[in-house]
Design a protein around this motif. Structure first.
Motif, PDB file in Angstrom:
ATOM      1  N   SER A  21      22.723   5.465  -8.661  1.00  0.00           N
ATOM      2  CA  SER A  21      21.333   5.547  -9.170  1.00  0.00           C
ATOM      3  C   SER A  21      21.192   6.622 -10.265  1.00  0.00           C
ATOM      4  O   SER A  21      21.762   7.792 -10.082  1.00  0.00           O
ATOM      5  CB  SER A  21      20.190   5.731  -8.204  1.00  0.00           C
ATOM      6  OG  SER A  21      18.828   5.735  -8.777  1.00  0.00           O
ATOM      7  N   GLN A  71      12.551   8.492  -3.914  1.00  0.00           N
ATOM      8  CA  GLN A  71      13.052   6.951  -3.907  1.00  0.00           C
ATOM      9  C   GLN A  71      14.093   6.611  -5.296  1.00  0.00           C
ATOM     10  O   GLN A  71      14.022   7.436  -6.288  1.00  0.00           O
ATOM     11  CB  GLN A  71      11.957   6.046  -4.102  1.00  0.00           C
ATOM     12  CG  GLN A  71      12.123   4.574  -4.073  1.00  0.00           C
ATOM     13  CD  GLN A  71      12.718   3.845  -5.701  1.00  0.00           C
ATOM     14  OE1 GLN A  71      12.392   4.633  -6.602  1.00  0.00           O
ATOM     15  NE2 GLN A  71      13.260   2.888  -5.375  1.00  0.00           N
ATOM     16  N   ASP A  73      16.628   3.370  -6.899  1.00  0.00           N
ATOM     17  CA  ASP A  73      17.405   2.107  -6.547  1.00  0.00           C
ATOM     18  C   ASP A  73      18.367   1.768  -7.581  1.00  0.00           C
ATOM     19  O   ASP A  73      18.612   2.478  -8.646  1.00  0.00           O
ATOM     20  CB  ASP A  73      16.112   1.041  -6.753  1.00  0.00           C
ATOM     21  CG  ASP A  73      15.440   1.186  -7.796  1.00  0.00           C
ATOM     22  OD1 ASP A  73      16.028   0.820  -8.939  1.00  0.00           O
ATOM     23  OD2 ASP A  73      14.141   1.694  -7.783  1.00  0.00           O
ATOM     24  N   THR A  76      18.942  -3.880  -9.506  1.00  0.00           N
ATOM     25  CA  THR A  76      17.316  -4.524  -9.612  1.00  0.00           C
ATOM     26  C   THR A  76      17.825  -5.809 -10.367  1.00  0.00           C
ATOM     27  O   THR A  76      18.410  -5.688 -11.411  1.00  0.00           O
ATOM     28  CB  THR A  76      16.481  -3.429  -9.943  1.00  0.00           C
ATOM     29  OG1 THR A  76      16.958  -3.376 -11.205  1.00  0.00           O
ATOM     30  CG2 THR A  76      16.416  -2.451  -9.118  1.00  0.00           C
ATOM     31  N   TYR A  91      17.553  -6.071  -4.774  1.00  0.00           N
ATOM     32  CA  TYR A  91      17.752  -4.794  -5.099  1.00  0.00           C
ATOM     33  C   TYR A  91      18.567  -3.739  -3.836  1.00  0.00           C
ATOM     34  O   TYR A  91      18.441  -4.461  -2.733  1.00  0.00           O
ATOM     35  CB  TYR A  91      16.398  -3.993  -5.462  1.00  0.00           C
ATOM     36  CG  TYR A  91      15.410  -3.950  -4.347  1.00  0.00           C
ATOM     37  CD1 TYR A  91      15.571  -3.203  -3.089  1.00  0.00           C
ATOM     38  CD2 TYR A  91      14.788  -5.064  -3.942  1.00  0.00           C
ATOM     39  CE1 TYR A  91      14.459  -3.368  -2.089  1.00  0.00           C
ATOM     40  CE2 TYR A  91      13.738  -5.389  -3.148  1.00  0.00           C
ATOM     41  CZ  TYR A  91      13.519  -4.397  -2.060  1.00  0.00           C
ATOM     42  OH  TYR A  91      12.822  -4.338  -1.102  1.00  0.00           O
ATOM     43  N   SER A  93      18.073   0.023  -2.340  1.00  0.00           N
ATOM     44  CA  SER A  93      17.366   0.971  -2.558  1.00  0.00           C
ATOM     45  C   SER A  93      17.380   2.093  -1.221  1.00  0.00           C
ATOM     46  O   SER A  93      17.756   1.664  -0.295  1.00  0.00           O
ATOM     47  CB  SER A  93      15.661   0.960  -2.763  1.00  0.00           C
ATOM     48  OG  SER A  93      14.879   0.477  -1.456  1.00  0.00           O
TER      49      SER A  93
END
Length: 153
Positions: A21, A71, A73, A76, A91, A93
């Motif tokens: 990420s 957070q 992710d 996606t 996704y 996450s």
């Protein structure tokens, strides 16, 4: 987690999400008013490191309340369907929480910046002037809890 079938139980997959990420969204609370902001980050040894300016709204909030949620992710993708209400998302996450601390020690700040820089660069070593290190804040979040979730994978 309400849907156990979507929980990521494999710690290695959670680590991949953290490492792949590019953005970490942090959630803060100023009294009863929530505030969320996307940030560059890196993960190392159950700790998140964030790079920031030395002042601003998030810094003011963190000085009053260092509780933080996060957070991030990856992968996606919108999943379409002929029926609009049956659309969804694919996704992977990770969400979690912890306590934020400002790194004051120059050597610890340099080490944290090396961790952040290594995430976004292929370089191995980095040089920082005292002036540049003094002009930034590095936020360290020791993670209290963290879970992973997948949909469509």
């Amino acid at each position: 987690m309400r849907r156990n079938d979507k929980e990521i139980k494999d710690h290695e997959i959670i680590l991949k999400v953290l490492n792949q990420s590019e953005t970490c969204r942090i959630a803060l609370c100023n009294g009863l008013k929530p505030y969320i902001v996307p940030m560059n980050f890196a993960y190392h040894d159950n700790t998140l490191y964030l790079h920031s300016a030395t002042e601003g709204r998030k810094i003011n909030i963190l000085r009053k309340n260092n509780n933080i949620s996060f957070q991030m992710d990856v992968k996606t993708q919108v999943v379409t369907n002929e029926i609009p209400c049956n659309w969804g998302m694919k996704y992977l996450s990770v969400i979690g929480s912890g306590k934020a601390q400002f790194i004051q020690d120059a050597m610890e700040k340099k080490e944290a910046m090396d961790i952040i820089m290594a995430k976004y660069s292929s370089e191995i070593t980095f040089e920082y002037s005292d002036e540049s290190l003094n002009s930034i804040l590095v936020i360290k979040i020791e993670i209290d809890e963290m879970t992973g979730k997948k949909s469509g994978y």
